[in-house]
Design a protein around this motif. Structure first.
Motif, PDB file in Angstrom:
ATOM      1  N   THR A 171       0.812  -1.213   0.000  1.00  0.00           N
ATOM      2  CA  THR A 171       0.000   0.000   0.000  1.00  0.00           C
ATOM      3  C   THR A 171       0.844   1.261   0.000  1.00  0.00           C
ATOM      4  OG1 THR A 171      -0.126  -0.031   2.425  1.00  0.00           O
ATOM      5  CG2 THR A 171      -1.882  -1.171   1.217  1.00  0.00           C
TER       6      THR A 171
ATOM      7  N   ASP B 185     -10.210   2.641   4.177  1.00  0.00           N
ATOM      8  CA  ASP B 185      -9.070   2.685   3.256  1.00  0.00           C
ATOM      9  C   ASP B 185      -9.397   2.098   1.883  1.00  0.00           C
ATOM     10  OD1 ASP B 185      -7.400   3.774   5.252  1.00  0.00           O
ATOM     11  OD2 ASP B 185      -7.018   1.773   6.060  1.00  0.00           O
TER      12      ASP B 185
ATOM     13  N   ASN C 258      -6.464   2.120  -0.923  1.00  0.00           N
ATOM     14  CA  ASN C 258      -5.804   0.843  -1.176  1.00  0.00           C
ATOM     15  C   ASN C 258      -6.089   0.316  -2.584  1.00  0.00           C
ATOM     16  OD1 ASN C 258      -4.699   0.878   1.364  1.00  0.00           O
ATOM     17  ND2 ASN C 258      -6.094  -0.626   2.241  1.00  0.00           N
TER      18      ASN C 258
ATOM     19  N   SER D 298      -3.998   2.187  -5.030  1.00  0.00           N
ATOM     20  CA  SER D 298      -2.613   1.746  -4.889  1.00  0.00           C
ATOM     21  C   SER D 298      -2.382   0.449  -5.655  1.00  0.00           C
ATOM     22  CB  SER D 298      -2.279   1.559  -3.400  1.00  0.00           C
ATOM     23  OG  SER D 298      -0.966   1.067  -3.236  1.00  0.00           O
TER      24      SER D 298
END
Length: 219
Positions: A26, A142, A146, A149
């Motif tokens: 991440t 998140d 995430n 990412s």
């Protein structure tokens, strides 16, 4: 029993996936804008909770949440008005800006089917990334960060995520989550091994917006 057998298969699949999947890193932050589409039908307060889970995302870029309703008779509409005070922009569109780089859009789609609502919003949602969430699910804080990412690290155009159902308690809720995450991942592992496409199902996903220039949502 049949249920015990099914859970055994899913647990075996989970063990297999834990050994073969690449670790999820991440570290790479992607701060580009994201549109999140929520197609809803009479979800009432569940839609409010879903929206709140998106407003609290850790993603540093702009997030625009699109609440896609059939019409003003939807049970969520008065609650949305009370909570966010959206302003009419004409053409069945209402907008609100609750805080910072979080924006809200309410679109009356004049249709009740989920694919029709999502497709109605596609020409309007033009951020580089497009996410989809069901109106009765909550997003992990998140989720967006995430997912972006992962998209930045790998040559993929979509990432499916875990989900938390609001309306399914106890064993039913556990089954809903396991059959989606583990069951579908077992199928995807087999497809990946055969160098085939993967199956997208469930409610949580983030995609590169460009793929919807040539495809649309279907049942």
């Amino acid at each position: 029993s049949a249920i015990a057998l099914i859970y055994g298969i899913l647990l075996a699949g989970a063990a297999m996936l834990s050994r073969r999947r690449h670790p999820f890193m991440t570290g790479q932050e992607v701060a580009e804008a994201v549109d999140v589409l929520i197609a809803s039908r009479d979800e009432g307060g569940h839609l409010i909770n879903s929206v709140e889970s998106l407003l609290g995302q850790s993603h540093g870029g702009v997030i625009t949440v699109w609440m896609l309703l059939g019409d003003e008779q939807d049970s969520s509409w008065p609650l949305l008005q009370q909570r966010f005070s959206p302003k009419s922009e004409g053409e069945d569109l209402w907008t609100a800006a609750p805080a910072g780089n979080r924006q809200l859009r309410v679109l009356m789609c004049r249709t009740e089917g989920k694919p029709g609502k999502l497709n109605r919003a596609l020409p309007l949602a033009r951020a580089p990334w497009l996410a989809v969430l069901d109106a009765d699910h909550l997003a992990n804080p998140d989720w967006i960060r995430n997912s972006l990412s992962r998209l930045a690290q790998q040559d993929v155009v979509g990432v499916q995520s875990r989900r938390t159902p609001q309306a399914l308690p106890g064993l039913v809720g556990t089954w809903d989550s396991w059959q989606t995450h583990v069951g579908n991942e077992v199928i995807n592992a087999a497809l990946e091994s055969a160098h085939r496409g993967v199956l997208y199902t469930g409610s949580g996903g983030v995609f590169a917006r460009r793929i919807f220039d040539t495809i649309s949502f279907a049942d």
